[in-house]
Motif scaffolding. Structure first.
Motif, mmCIF file in Angstrom:
data_model
loop_
_atom_site.group_PDB
_atom_site.id
_atom_site.type_symbol
_atom_site.label_atom_id
_atom_site.label_comp_id
_atom_site.label_asym_id
_atom_site.label_seq_id
_atom_site.Cartn_x
_atom_site.Cartn_y
_atom_site.Cartn_z
ATOM 1 N N THR A 152 -22.246 -34.131 -3.968
ATOM 2 C CA THR A 152 -22.952 -32.925 -4.397
ATOM 3 C C THR A 152 -24.452 -33.164 -4.509
ATOM 4 N N LEU A 153 -24.847 -34.356 -4.958
ATOM 5 C CA LEU A 153 -26.275 -34.673 -4.990
ATOM 6 C C LEU A 153 -26.852 -34.679 -3.585
ATOM 7 N N GLY A 154 -26.066 -35.179 -2.617
ATOM 8 C CA GLY A 154 -26.516 -35.174 -1.228
ATOM 9 C C GLY A 154 -26.712 -33.766 -0.698
ATOM 10 N N ILE A 155 -25.869 -32.840 -1.139
ATOM 11 C CA ILE A 155 -26.016 -31.446 -0.704
ATOM 12 C C ILE A 155 -27.337 -30.871 -1.202
ATOM 13 N N ILE A 156 -27.660 -31.123 -2.465
ATOM 14 C CA ILE A 156 -28.929 -30.628 -3.024
ATOM 15 C C ILE A 156 -30.107 -31.308 -2.329
ATOM 16 N N THR A 157 -29.988 -32.604 -2.053
ATOM 17 C CA THR A 157 -31.044 -33.323 -1.350
ATOM 18 C C THR A 157 -31.283 -32.736 0.032
ATOM 19 N N ALA A 158 -30.211 -32.328 0.705
ATOM 20 C CA ALA A 158 -30.335 -31.748 2.046
ATOM 21 C C ALA A 158 -31.190 -30.487 2.016
ATOM 22 N N VAL A 159 -31.074 -29.700 0.959
ATOM 23 C CA VAL A 159 -31.867 -28.477 0.844
ATOM 24 C C VAL A 159 -33.351 -28.807 0.713
ATOM 25 N N ASN A 160 -33.646 -29.983 0.153
ATOM 26 C CA ASN A 160 -35.045 -30.400 -0.033
ATOM 27 C C ASN A 160 -35.785 -30.538 1.287
ATOM 28 N N GLY A 161 -35.070 -30.672 2.386
ATOM 29 C CA GLY A 161 -35.698 -30.750 3.697
ATOM 30 C C GLY A 161 -35.808 -29.414 4.388
ATOM 31 N N GLY A 162 -35.506 -28.344 3.661
ATOM 32 C CA GLY A 162 -35.530 -27.022 4.270
ATOM 33 C C GLY A 162 -34.157 -26.667 4.825
ATOM 34 N N VAL A 163 -34.111 -25.598 5.573
ATOM 35 C CA VAL A 163 -32.837 -25.148 6.147
ATOM 36 C C VAL A 163 -32.843 -25.457 7.636
ATOM 37 N N GLY A 164 -32.976 -26.740 7.939
ATOM 38 C CA GLY A 164 -32.938 -27.173 9.329
ATOM 39 C C GLY A 164 -34.048 -26.618 10.200
ATOM 40 N N GLY A 165 -35.164 -26.211 9.598
ATOM 41 C CA GLY A 165 -36.278 -25.671 10.372
ATOM 42 C C GLY A 165 -36.188 -24.172 10.592
ATOM 43 N N VAL A 166 -35.020 -23.565 10.316
ATOM 44 C CA VAL A 166 -34.841 -22.134 10.525
ATOM 45 C C VAL A 166 -35.696 -21.337 9.551
ATOM 46 N N ASP A 167 -35.860 -21.849 8.323
ATOM 47 C CA ASP A 167 -36.632 -21.126 7.320
ATOM 48 C C ASP A 167 -38.090 -20.961 7.736
ATOM 49 N N GLY A 168 -38.672 -22.006 8.327
ATOM 50 C CA GLY A 168 -40.046 -21.904 8.799
ATOM 51 C C GLY A 168 -40.186 -20.873 9.909
ATOM 52 N N TYR A 169 -39.232 -20.874 10.817
ATOM 53 C CA TYR A 169 -39.246 -19.897 11.907
ATOM 54 C C TYR A 169 -39.108 -18.477 11.355
ATOM 55 N N PHE A 170 -38.201 -18.300 10.405
ATOM 56 C CA PHE A 170 -37.976 -16.983 9.810
ATOM 57 C C PHE A 170 -39.224 -16.503 9.071
#
Length: 473
Positions: A152-170
């Motif tokens: 579960t900590l890894g899941i939260i850490t993954a969000v720290n990198g954004g949403v795979g670059g899609v968020d920046g594009y959006f």
């Protein structure tokens, strides 16, 4: 000999009377925390493509508007330290509600900002909400069983990198279609949903973890130190490391840190006690984080980006293609690798997996430094860093920040470690920028080998990390 595992005392240590959550309640808690950290992360990743639109709308130059990012991350460093530690006194749920209310207030200011000054105030409030990450890590350690804590900590850490670059594009798409204010509308709505979920789902703290009063004097002095070190790095990379203004900020950093040391020695309930600061559970973790970010982050997010777009000695790619090939892959790989890394660390040992990740990062950086002109090799190694750096290293450093934090101040080290992420990232870019900016193979090579050297120092620092007596991690 059995593999070291996360002992049961490493989690739920602050609330031994509260049994770990299971089933639907555990899933609901993790989903709520994801929404909380996503509310902050969207502010970090969606705004960058909109900077030109902000400059046009507010009739400012892009240089002045760039403060919306720098001030945001500076406020994040301070907020992460102060608000997470405050949660030891007022409770995790209460602190997370305050953080999300600050985010909502800041987002509203940004949404209706008539000028740059109001926008910057809003961005500072938004930035302080970075404490959502540290609070989430600590909540997971207190409410999840040892078996699922790492994942579960890894899941939260993954969000720290954004949403795979899609968020920046959006974010860029929203700015182009509806203007930059529409981005803040989306963020505000996500934040409201997160706040509602926190109120409904996150368990209320039965009693404070720390007794006494919050160390506001220590928080103030450390905040000054963080401000000074941030401007020291920014001035060093622009004005030069020996420029008078740079040396002035360096002096301010040193004086503030010395003052912090003496303030903490006199406080009854310090931000973090001096004996903890000099222990092998605290300073090596902070040093490893700063040095790792200085070494690896600068390669992925700066040197290779410049190299890939260099038409003379690099790959000659346009900005979009460069991002698609060298920024998106490690981000996407990290989304899947971080939860797996947390699970693996819980099985094989957090310190061991950190060091394994560090060695693999160094190997990838050495290959890039040896063959910077080979696009395929650089692409493959950057993708590997998505697994080793975005996955293994970032997850284990976040995990160790929680597991090794002092029992009487469980949110202290996560807050300090969070600030170390921002310091390390900006420091690494500041160090290599003069060499990479030369636009020559020799310049890129020097920048890359400097990053290798810094990452080796990070590995050395990790060798000093040790668990507390009787702790198995």
């Amino acid at each position: 000999m059995s593999s070291p595992t996360l002992d049961s005392t490493a989690t739920a240590a602050a609330h031994p009377s509260a049994p770990p959550l299971h089933g639907g309640k555990a899933v609901a808690l993790v989903a709520t925390l994801i929404l909380g950290v996503l509310s902050f992360q969207l502010n970090a990743s969606m705004i960058t493509p909109a900077l030109p639109d902000i400059a046009r709308d507010l009739h400012e130059d892009v240089g002045a508007v760039s403060q919306v990012s720098s001030l945001f991350f500076l406020a994040g460093a301070i907020g992460g330290v102060v608000l997470s530690r405050w949660s030891d006194f007022i409770g995790r749920k209460q602190a997370l509600v305050i953080v999300l209310l600050m985010l909502a207030a800041g987002t509203l200011l940004c949404m209706f900002a008539p000028n740059l000054t109001v926008l910057l105030i809003g961005r500072a409030l938004q930035g302080a909400s970075s404490a959502a990450f540290q609070l989430s890590y600590v909540i997971l350690s207190e409410r999840m069983s040892a078996k699922v804590f790492g994942t579960t900590l890894g899941i939260i850490t993954a969000v720290n990198g954004g949403v795979g670059g899609v968020d920046g594009y959006f974010g860029g798409l929203l700015a182009d279609t509806f203007g930059f204010r529409s981005i803040f509308v989306v963020i505000f709505l996500v934040g409201l949903v997160a706040l509602a979920c926190v109120l409904l789902v996150v368990p209320k703290t039965s009693k404070p973890v720390s007794t006494g009063r919050m160390d506001w004097w220590g928080a103030a002095v450390l905040s000054i130190a963080l401000i000074c070190v941030t401007f020291f790095v920014s001035q060093g990379s622009s004005a030069g490391w020996t420029a008078p203004i740079t040396l002035l900020y360096l002096a301010g950093t040193i004086v503030s840190l010395v003052a912090f040391w003496f303030v903490e020695k006199k406080r009854v309930t310090p931000l973090i006690a001096v004996e903890h600061l000099r222990s092998r559970q605290v300073w090596p973790v902070i040093a490893t984080t700063i040095l790792t970010l200085s070494g690896v982050f600068a390669v992925i997010n700066f040197t290779v980006v410049l190299l890939s777009q260099d038409t003379k000695v690099g790959f000659g790619l346009d900005a979009a293609t460069s991002a698609l090939l060298f920024l998106a892959p490690p981000a996407l790989i990290g989304v899947f690798a971080a939860p797996l890394s947390g699970w693996l660390a819980g099985k094989q040992g957090w310190i061991r997996m950190l060091r394994v990740g560090m060695v693999l990062c160094i190997a990838a950086l050495v290959v890039i430094s040896l063959l910077p002109h080979n696009e395929a090799v650089v692409f493959a190694m950057i993708a590997l860093l998505g697994l080793t750096y975005n996955g293994l290293v970032l997850t284990t450093t976040n995990g160790l920040g929680v597991l090794l934090s002092p029992p009487d101040a469980p949110a202290a080290l996560p807050g300090l470690n969070g600030a170390a992420f921002g310091i390390g990232a900006s420091l690494g870019i500041g160090i290599v920028a003069p060499f990479a900016a030369q636009g020559t193979i020799a310049g890129y090579g020097t920048a890359l080998w400097i990053s290798v050297g810094i990452t080796v120092l990070a590995f050395v620092a990790s060798m000093f990390i040790a668990p507390r007596r009787g702790q198995t991690i």
